[in-house]
Design a protein around this motif. Structure first.
Motif, PDB file in Angstrom:
ATOM      1  N   LEU A  18       0.819  -1.214   0.000  1.00 33.20           N
ATOM      2  CA  LEU A  18       0.000   0.000   0.000  1.00 33.20           C
ATOM      3  C   LEU A  18       0.853   1.264   0.000  1.00 33.20           C
ATOM      4  N   THR A  19       1.941   1.277   0.744  1.00 32.75           N
ATOM      5  CA  THR A  19       2.786   2.474   0.751  1.00 32.75           C
ATOM      6  C   THR A  19       3.462   2.662  -0.602  1.00 32.75           C
ATOM      7  N   ARG A  20       3.895   1.591  -1.237  1.00 29.48           N
ATOM      8  CA  ARG A  20       4.495   1.700  -2.575  1.00 29.48           C
ATOM      9  C   ARG A  20       3.462   2.213  -3.576  1.00 29.48           C
ATOM     10  N   TYR A  21       2.235   1.731  -3.477  1.00 30.14           N
ATOM     11  CA  TYR A  21       1.178   2.174  -4.378  1.00 30.14           C
ATOM     12  C   TYR A  21       0.866   3.647  -4.161  1.00 30.14           C
ATOM     13  N   ARG A  22       0.806   4.076  -2.924  1.00 25.53           N
ATOM     14  CA  ARG A  22       0.514   5.475  -2.611  1.00 25.53           C
ATOM     15  C   ARG A  22       1.633   6.383  -3.131  1.00 25.53           C
ATOM     16  N   LYS A  23       2.884   5.961  -2.994  1.00 25.74           N
ATOM     17  CA  LYS A  23       4.005   6.752  -3.512  1.00 25.74           C
ATOM     18  C   LYS A  23       3.948   6.852  -5.029  1.00 25.74           C
ATOM     19  N   ARG A  27       3.790  10.478  -7.046  1.00 24.70           N
ATOM     20  CA  ARG A  27       5.036  10.798  -7.743  1.00 24.70           C
ATOM     21  C   ARG A  27       4.725  11.721  -8.910  1.00 24.70           C
ATOM     22  N   LYS A  28       5.453  12.818  -8.998  1.00 21.96           N
ATOM     23  CA  LYS A  28       5.252  13.764 -10.082  1.00 21.96           C
ATOM     24  C   LYS A  28       5.864  13.215 -11.355  1.00 21.96           C
ATOM     25  N   GLU A  29       5.212  13.527 -12.454  1.00 29.82           N
ATOM     26  CA  GLU A  29       5.775  13.126 -13.735  1.00 29.82           C
ATOM     27  C   GLU A  29       6.925  14.053 -14.080  1.00 29.82           C
ATOM     28  N   ARG A  30       7.914  13.514 -14.710  1.00 25.03           N
ATOM     29  CA  ARG A  30       9.056  14.321 -15.125  1.00 25.03           C
ATOM     30  C   ARG A  30       8.640  15.228 -16.279  1.00 25.03           C
ATOM     31  N   PRO A  31       9.151  16.441 -16.282  1.00 19.27           N
ATOM     32  CA  PRO A  31       8.847  17.301 -17.429  1.00 19.27           C
ATOM     33  C   PRO A  31       9.522  16.742 -18.672  1.00 19.27           C
ATOM     34  N   PRO A  32       8.918  16.957 -19.825  1.00 22.78           N
ATOM     35  CA  PRO A  32       9.533  16.417 -21.042  1.00 22.78           C
ATOM     36  C   PRO A  32      10.909  17.022 -21.261  1.00 22.78           C
ATOM     37  N   ALA A  33      11.795  16.212 -21.752  1.00 23.99           N
ATOM     38  CA  ALA A  33      13.169  16.672 -22.004  1.00 23.99           C
ATOM     39  C   ALA A  33      13.167  17.702 -23.128  1.00 23.99           C
TER      40      ALA A  33
END
Length: 72
Positions: A18-23, A27-33
């Motif tokens: 559950l903690t892994r799923y919540r993280k 988690r923010k998506e990385r901005p496109p390169a």
């Protein structure tokens, strides 16, 4: 005693999942390169630099205004 250990291990595993799923949800998506940029070579000294940072004159590129001036 064996059942108690099994229950504790099951609870610990469920908590870990559950903690892994919540993280993963937070988690923010990385901005496109940034798009790759063409590299050019200074006609005076040979240094490679991005086209946007170069100084151009008659299809020749220079790393600085001084090299552009010296080439003229």
């Amino acid at each position: 005693m064996g059942k108690l250990i099994l229950i504790v291990l099951g609870i610990a595993f469920a908590w870990w999942v559950l903690t892994r799923y919540r993280k993963s949800l937070t988690r923010k998506e990385r901005p496109p390169a940034a798009a790759p940029e063409d590299m050019v070579r200074c006609a005076h000294c040979g240094v490679h630099l991005p086209r946007s940072e170069s100084h151009a004159n008659n299809d020749k590129f220079f790393c600085s205004e001084e090299h552009l001036r010296l080439h003229r």
